[in-house]
Design a protein around this motif. Structure first.
Motif, PDB file in Angstrom:
ATOM      1  N   SER A  57      11.299  -9.998 -23.495  1.00  0.00           N
ATOM      2  CA  SER A  57      10.401 -10.830 -22.700  1.00  0.00           C
ATOM      3  C   SER A  57       9.330 -10.012 -21.986  1.00  0.00           C
ATOM      4  N   GLU A  58       9.456  -8.683 -22.058  1.00  0.00           N
ATOM      5  CA  GLU A  58       8.603  -7.823 -21.256  1.00  0.00           C
ATOM      6  C   GLU A  58       7.189  -7.676 -21.836  1.00  0.00           C
ATOM      7  N   GLN A  59       6.266  -7.430 -20.938  1.00  0.00           N
ATOM      8  CA  GLN A  59       4.930  -6.964 -21.292  1.00  0.00           C
ATOM      9  C   GLN A  59       4.671  -5.715 -20.451  1.00  0.00           C
ATOM     10  N   PHE A  60       4.239  -4.644 -21.095  1.00  0.00           N
ATOM     11  CA  PHE A  60       3.975  -3.380 -20.415  1.00  0.00           C
ATOM     12  C   PHE A  60       2.460  -3.227 -20.289  1.00  0.00           C
ATOM     13  N   LYS A  61       1.991  -3.125 -19.051  1.00  0.00           N
ATOM     14  CA  LYS A  61       0.556  -3.153 -18.802  1.00  0.00           C
ATOM     15  C   LYS A  61       0.096  -1.883 -18.082  1.00  0.00           C
ATOM     16  N   ARG A  62      -0.959  -1.287 -18.618  1.00  0.00           N
ATOM     17  CA  ARG A  62      -1.575  -0.129 -17.975  1.00  0.00           C
ATOM     18  C   ARG A  62      -2.401  -0.581 -16.766  1.00  0.00           C
ATOM     19  N   VAL A  63      -2.499   0.306 -15.790  1.00  0.00           N
ATOM     20  CA  VAL A  63      -3.289   0.031 -14.585  1.00  0.00           C
ATOM     21  C   VAL A  63      -4.655   0.684 -14.739  1.00  0.00           C
ATOM     22  N   GLU A  64      -5.686  -0.081 -14.481  1.00  0.00           N
ATOM     23  CA  GLU A  64      -7.061   0.413 -14.614  1.00  0.00           C
ATOM     24  C   GLU A  64      -7.646   0.832 -13.273  1.00  0.00           C
ATOM     25  N   ARG A  65      -7.242   0.158 -12.214  1.00  0.00           N
ATOM     26  CA  ARG A  65      -7.876   0.365 -10.904  1.00  0.00           C
ATOM     27  C   ARG A  65      -6.877   0.046  -9.803  1.00  0.00           C
ATOM     28  N   ILE A  66      -6.920   0.826  -8.739  1.00  0.00           N
ATOM     29  CA  ILE A  66      -6.068   0.618  -7.572  1.00  0.00           C
ATOM     30  C   ILE A  66      -6.970   0.352  -6.373  1.00  0.00           C
ATOM     31  N   VAL A  67      -6.708  -0.717  -5.652  1.00  0.00           N
ATOM     32  CA  VAL A  67      -7.459  -1.008  -4.434  1.00  0.00           C
ATOM     33  C   VAL A  67      -6.468  -1.202  -3.291  1.00  0.00           C
ATOM     34  N   VAL A  68      -6.520  -0.292  -2.347  1.00  0.00           N
ATOM     35  CA  VAL A  68      -5.670  -0.344  -1.160  1.00  0.00           C
ATOM     36  C   VAL A  68      -6.463  -0.984  -0.028  1.00  0.00           C
ATOM     37  N   HIS A  69      -5.814  -1.790   0.790  1.00  0.00           N
ATOM     38  CA  HIS A  69      -6.516  -2.427   1.895  1.00  0.00           C
ATOM     39  C   HIS A  69      -7.202  -1.373   2.761  1.00  0.00           C
TER      40      HIS A  69
ATOM     41  N   ALA B 158       0.828  -1.208   0.000  1.00  0.00           N
ATOM     42  CA  ALA B 158       0.000   0.000   0.000  1.00  0.00           C
ATOM     43  C   ALA B 158       0.861   1.256   0.000  1.00  0.00           C
ATOM     44  N   HIS B 159       2.012   1.205   0.675  1.00  0.00           N
ATOM     45  CA  HIS B 159       2.829   2.419   0.749  1.00  0.00           C
ATOM     46  C   HIS B 159       3.495   2.757  -0.577  1.00  0.00           C
ATOM     47  N   CYS B 160       3.399   1.851  -1.554  1.00  0.00           N
ATOM     48  CA  CYS B 160       3.919   2.140  -2.892  1.00  0.00           C
ATOM     49  C   CYS B 160       2.981   3.019  -3.711  1.00  0.00           C
ATOM     50  N   ILE B 161       1.763   3.193  -3.232  1.00  0.00           N
ATOM     51  CA  ILE B 161       0.782   3.990  -3.977  1.00  0.00           C
ATOM     52  C   ILE B 161       1.060   5.468  -3.707  1.00  0.00           C
ATOM     53  N   MET B 162       1.591   6.148  -4.727  1.00  0.00           N
ATOM     54  CA  MET B 162       2.032   7.531  -4.588  1.00  0.00           C
ATOM     55  C   MET B 162       0.974   8.534  -5.019  1.00  0.00           C
ATOM     56  N   GLY B 163      -0.026   8.084  -5.714  1.00  0.00           N
ATOM     57  CA  GLY B 163      -1.097   8.954  -6.167  1.00  0.00           C
ATOM     58  C   GLY B 163      -2.283   8.096  -6.536  1.00  0.00           C
ATOM     59  N   THR B 164      -3.439   8.697  -6.719  1.00  0.00           N
ATOM     60  CA  THR B 164      -4.667   7.938  -6.927  1.00  0.00           C
ATOM     61  C   THR B 164      -5.056   7.774  -8.390  1.00  0.00           C
ATOM     62  N   ASP B 165      -4.289   8.359  -9.298  1.00  0.00           N
ATOM     63  CA  ASP B 165      -4.622   8.277 -10.715  1.00  0.00           C
ATOM     64  C   ASP B 165      -3.990   7.021 -11.324  1.00  0.00           C
ATOM     65  N   PRO B 166      -4.780   6.019 -11.693  1.00  0.00           N
ATOM     66  CA  PRO B 166      -4.208   4.785 -12.238  1.00  0.00           C
ATOM     67  C   PRO B 166      -3.377   5.000 -13.493  1.00  0.00           C
ATOM     68  N   SER B 167      -3.673   6.060 -14.252  1.00  0.00           N
ATOM     69  CA  SER B 167      -2.953   6.282 -15.506  1.00  0.00           C
ATOM     70  C   SER B 167      -1.486   6.646 -15.273  1.00  0.00           C
ATOM     71  N   GLN B 168      -1.139   6.991 -14.042  1.00  0.00           N
ATOM     72  CA  GLN B 168       0.255   7.326 -13.748  1.00  0.00           C
ATOM     73  C   GLN B 168       1.112   6.093 -13.436  1.00  0.00           C
ATOM     74  N   TYR B 169       0.487   4.930 -13.431  1.00  0.00           N
ATOM     75  CA  TYR B 169       1.209   3.698 -13.143  1.00  0.00           C
ATOM     76  C   TYR B 169       1.225   2.780 -14.358  1.00  0.00           C
ATOM     77  N   ARG B 170       2.260   1.991 -14.427  1.00  0.00           N
ATOM     78  CA  ARG B 170       2.245   0.856 -15.316  1.00  0.00           C
ATOM     79  C   ARG B 170       3.004  -0.276 -14.624  1.00  0.00           C
ATOM     80  N   VAL B 171       2.747  -1.482 -15.084  1.00  0.00           N
ATOM     81  CA  VAL B 171       3.397  -2.666 -14.543  1.00  0.00           C
ATOM     82  C   VAL B 171       4.147  -3.336 -15.689  1.00  0.00           C
ATOM     83  N   VAL B 172       5.393  -3.723 -15.429  1.00  0.00           N
ATOM     84  CA  VAL B 172       6.166  -4.452 -16.422  1.00  0.00           C
ATOM     85  C   VAL B 172       6.359  -5.877 -15.908  1.00  0.00           C
TER      86      VAL B 172
END
Length: 278
Positions: A100-112, A74-88
């Motif tokens: 070998s990489e796949q670059f994936k956009r984030v659609e939704r963030i759910v923090v505990h 959870a502490h890795c979440i620096m902002g609430t806009d999913p468009s500012q994140y991507r996952v490789v």
């Protein structure tokens, strides 16, 4: 060590930060070494775009837990806009195209919902829902998870992986690093000369020998342990000491995955509301 106050700010390995302006040296991750390619296939690089200019940089690790979901801290979440994140996923060398990489956009963030920004209170876990699913290209895998409530005995050997700092001087690796860590059971880790009362039963402590540890940039990544005939992600990197990461009797502390499975499955099934930023 903590000097009793480091949770008040982003210190040590405990937080995601702006990218470091350091060169890459030949030293190993703290007590570890380069991982073999295509070994820890559930490991991901979580990346952030501070200025919305498509300049993403690594901030944290994470684990693939199904085709659409990534588990991180959870502490890795620096902002609430999913468009500012991507996952490789399928990543190995952060600074080269491995093919070998796949670059994936984030659609939704759910923090505990129990996360309040205080690492000592626990609940340091979040899930990212991807806009498009991870596909099997031979370089990725969905992480196996522990059994509900499962704990590991004192001294059980596990492995931490990530692209975190390799030394106190700030050396950052290009290649995914791995290091062995032995579990420190709660009755030991919660003693006053270890982590004391901020080591909760919903956490896993591992390391503390003063030689091997996780460090900043490893946050959110997996603690993988071979149990039940498979490598399983038992922990999510949460916090460690300020200053030098590899300090005696201050092991790396992980969110215990087995304590949060019901919540995780609820999110993955779509039954949990989006509470990003909490």
């Amino acid at each position: 060590m903590m000097w009793l106050v480091p949770f008040l700010a982003c210190i040590g390995l405990i937080c995601a930060e702006e990218p470091f302006n350091y060169s890459v040296y030949n030293e190993r991750v703290i007590g570890g070494h380069d991982a073999k390619p295509n070994t820890w296939r559930w490991q991901v690089s979580m990346q952030y775009d501070s200025y919305n200019d498509n300049s993403f940089y690594h901030i944290c690790g994470g684990s693939i837990i199904d085709a659409f979901h990534i588990m991180t801290a959870a502490h890795c979440i620096m902002g609430t806009d999913p468009s500012q994140y991507r996952v490789v996923v399928g990543e190995y060398n952060l600074y080269e195209d491995d093919g070998s990489e796949q670059f994936k956009r984030v659609e939704r963030i759910v923090v505990h919902p129990g996360w309040n920004g205080d690492l000592g209170k626990g609940n340091d876990i979040a899930l990212l829902k991807l806009a498009d699913p991870v596909y099997d290209n031979g370089y990725v895998a969905i992480a196996e998870l522990p059994y509900p409530g499962e704990t590991l005995p004192h001294g059980y050997n596990c492995t931490i992986t990530g692209w975190g700092l390799m030394d106190y001087e700030g050396s950052v690796p290009a290649i995914l690093q791995e290091a062995p860590l032995d579990v420190v059971e709660h009755s030991v880790c919660s003693q006053g000369d270890w982590w004391g009362s901020i080591a909760l039963e919903t956490m896993v402590c591992a390391g503390g020998d003063g030689v091997i540890s996780g460090c900043q940039g490893d946050s959110g990544g997996p603690l993988s342990c071979y149990t039940g005939g498979a490598w399983r992600v038992h922990g999510v990197v949460s916090y460690g000491p300020s200053g030098m990461c590899n300090q005696y009797k201050k092991p790396t502390v992980f969110t215990r995955v087995s304590s949060f499975l019901d919540w995780m499955y609820s999110v993955m099934d779509g039954h949990e509301e989006d509470n990003s930023g909490k």
